[in-house]
Write a protein that holds these residues in place. Structure first.
Motif, PDB file in Angstrom:
ATOM      1  N   TYR A   9      -5.241  21.676   3.410  1.00  0.00           N
ATOM      2  CA  TYR A   9      -4.969  20.386   2.781  1.00  0.00           C
ATOM      3  C   TYR A   9      -5.739  20.273   1.480  1.00  0.00           C
ATOM      4  O   TYR A   9      -6.931  20.619   1.409  1.00  0.00           O
ATOM      5  N   ASP A  10      -5.075  19.773   0.445  1.00  0.00           N
ATOM      6  CA  ASP A  10      -5.710  19.546  -0.852  1.00  0.00           C
ATOM      7  C   ASP A  10      -6.269  18.127  -0.863  1.00  0.00           C
ATOM      8  O   ASP A  10      -5.512  17.148  -0.903  1.00  0.00           O
ATOM      9  N   ILE A  11      -7.587  18.019  -0.830  1.00  0.00           N
ATOM     10  CA  ILE A  11      -8.223  16.712  -0.709  1.00  0.00           C
ATOM     11  C   ILE A  11      -7.896  15.797  -1.887  1.00  0.00           C
ATOM     12  O   ILE A  11      -7.963  14.573  -1.775  1.00  0.00           O
ATOM     13  N   ARG A  12      -7.489  16.358  -3.002  1.00  0.00           N
ATOM     14  CA  ARG A  12      -7.146  15.506  -4.148  1.00  0.00           C
ATOM     15  C   ARG A  12      -5.980  14.585  -3.837  1.00  0.00           C
ATOM     16  O   ARG A  12      -5.847  13.514  -4.465  1.00  0.00           O
ATOM     17  N   CYS A  29     -12.407  20.796   4.041  1.00  0.00           N
ATOM     18  CA  CYS A  29     -12.863  19.493   3.522  1.00  0.00           C
ATOM     19  C   CYS A  29     -13.310  18.545   4.629  1.00  0.00           C
ATOM     20  O   CYS A  29     -13.317  17.327   4.426  1.00  0.00           O
ATOM     21  N   LEU A  30     -13.702  19.071   5.772  1.00  0.00           N
ATOM     22  CA  LEU A  30     -14.157  18.210   6.860  1.00  0.00           C
ATOM     23  C   LEU A  30     -15.337  17.342   6.453  1.00  0.00           C
ATOM     24  O   LEU A  30     -15.438  16.178   6.855  1.00  0.00           O
ATOM     25  N   PRO A  77       0.806  -1.223   0.000  1.00  0.00           N
ATOM     26  CA  PRO A  77       0.000   0.000   0.000  1.00  0.00           C
ATOM     27  C   PRO A  77       0.844   1.280   0.000  1.00  0.00           C
ATOM     28  O   PRO A  77       1.905   1.353   0.614  1.00  0.00           O
ATOM     29  N   ARG A  78       0.316   2.286  -0.693  1.00  0.00           N
ATOM     30  CA  ARG A  78       0.837   3.641  -0.592  1.00  0.00           C
ATOM     31  C   ARG A  78       0.073   4.341   0.531  1.00  0.00           C
ATOM     32  O   ARG A  78      -1.159   4.382   0.507  1.00  0.00           O
ATOM     33  N   VAL A  79       0.808   4.855   1.488  1.00  0.00           N
ATOM     34  CA  VAL A  79       0.195   5.456   2.663  1.00  0.00           C
ATOM     35  C   VAL A  79       0.491   6.951   2.675  1.00  0.00           C
ATOM     36  O   VAL A  79       1.647   7.368   2.810  1.00  0.00           O
ATOM     37  N   GLY A  80      -0.558   7.751   2.511  1.00  0.00           N
ATOM     38  CA  GLY A  80      -0.400   9.188   2.588  1.00  0.00           C
ATOM     39  C   GLY A  80      -0.233   9.627   4.032  1.00  0.00           C
ATOM     40  O   GLY A  80      -1.043   9.271   4.890  1.00  0.00           O
ATOM     41  N   VAL A 113      -3.839   7.426  -2.745  1.00  0.00           N
ATOM     42  CA  VAL A 113      -3.211   6.566  -1.749  1.00  0.00           C
ATOM     43  C   VAL A 113      -4.171   5.448  -1.371  1.00  0.00           C
ATOM     44  O   VAL A 113      -5.365   5.494  -1.674  1.00  0.00           O
ATOM     45  N   ASP A 114      -3.616   4.430  -0.698  1.00  0.00           N
ATOM     46  CA  ASP A 114      -4.412   3.277  -0.270  1.00  0.00           C
ATOM     47  C   ASP A 114      -4.776   3.344   1.204  1.00  0.00           C
ATOM     48  O   ASP A 114      -5.621   2.581   1.678  1.00  0.00           O
TER      49      ASP A 114
END
Length: 253
Positions: free
Chosen positions: A84-87, A112-113, A40-43, A92-93
């Motif tokens: 934070y940019d929600i995009r 973006c809450l 997994p890619r973890v942001g 990510v996984d």
């Protein structure tokens, strides 16, 4: 014949801080790997206070996550005072919202809450919160403070640059308020004060090196070295506090 039910959404993982137990990240990473079907890619969302602090913080999370399981941590540094940019969450996984100044994290996500929970559910991306990130998982997020009507209820060092205890909007991923570093920083009294003053239905204070995994069915399971302390209002106007250790579980509602 009954129609097949919709699959349950991903669990939410709340880590109370601390760096001594990389294994508290492992259940989150397993969920991210299951979602990805691969490594997994973890942001890793970090509010960056500047002067290289964001990079240093990411290096700590990178090491802790890789020590827990095979994964690829991806930094998402948000300069303090920016949003934070929600995009970034679409690529990510698993999403880990890290620790730091909790009011700054709440401000970073203010735009973006309401959007992030839907994105995570739609893409089945598990969420983990570490300290500040754990607090933000709640609908009513305890973001700091050490005074209740001017009276100290917890150490001033835990105040997060606030005076009076502050409760602000969070993601609503879990149905209870969250505080972190409970045993180590003495924040359980702050959560008790927040539950009583703001009429919150439930709060959970999590020790360091401790994980509370909240499943889609509303059951929470504790693992790690410490305990999770559940705070609920009582009929007499006080609160009921019960602590749960590793291997124990409780209902969140």
């Amino acid at each position: 014949m009954n129609e097949p039910s919709e699959p349950a959404g991903p669990s939410t993982f709340l880590i109370g801080g601390g760096w001594d137990t990389p294994a508290v990240h492992a259940p989150f990473l397993r969920a991210a790997a299951a979602s990805a079907g691969a490594v997994p890619r973890v942001g890793c969302v970090i509010v960056d206070e500047g002067e290289g602090e964001g990079d240093r913080q990411f290096a700590r999370y990178d090491a802790a996550l890789r020590a827990a399981a095979d994964c690829t941590p991806v930094p998402s540094l948000v300069p303090i005072g920016e949003r934070y940019d929600i995009r970034a969450a679409s690529d990510v996984d698993g999403l880990l919202v890290c620790g730091g100044l909790t009011p700054a994290y709440q401000d970073a996500f203010a735009g973006c809450l309401d959007l992030l929970p839907g994105l995570l559910a739609e893409r089945r991306i598990p969420y983990a919160g570490f300290s500040a990130g754990a607090a933000l998982a709640a609908r009513s997020a305890v973001v700091g403070g050490w005074l209740l009507d001017g009276v100290p209820v917890c150490p001033e060092d835990t105040a997060e640059d606030l005076e009076e205890i502050a409760v602000r909007p969070g993601f609503g991923l879990v149905p209870f308020a969250v505080d972190a570093h409970a045993a180590q920083w003495g924040t359980l009294p702050r959560l008790i004060a927040a539950v009583t003053r703001h009429r919150l239905p439930h709060g959970v204070a999590v020790d360091e090196n401790t994980l509370v995994e909240v499943a889609a069915d509303g059951r929470a399971r504790v693992s790690g070295l410490g305990r999770a302390h559940s705070v609920r209002p009582s009929a007499d106007g006080g609160v009921l506090v019960r602590s749960y250790g590793a291997g124990e579980s409780f209902l969140t509602h």
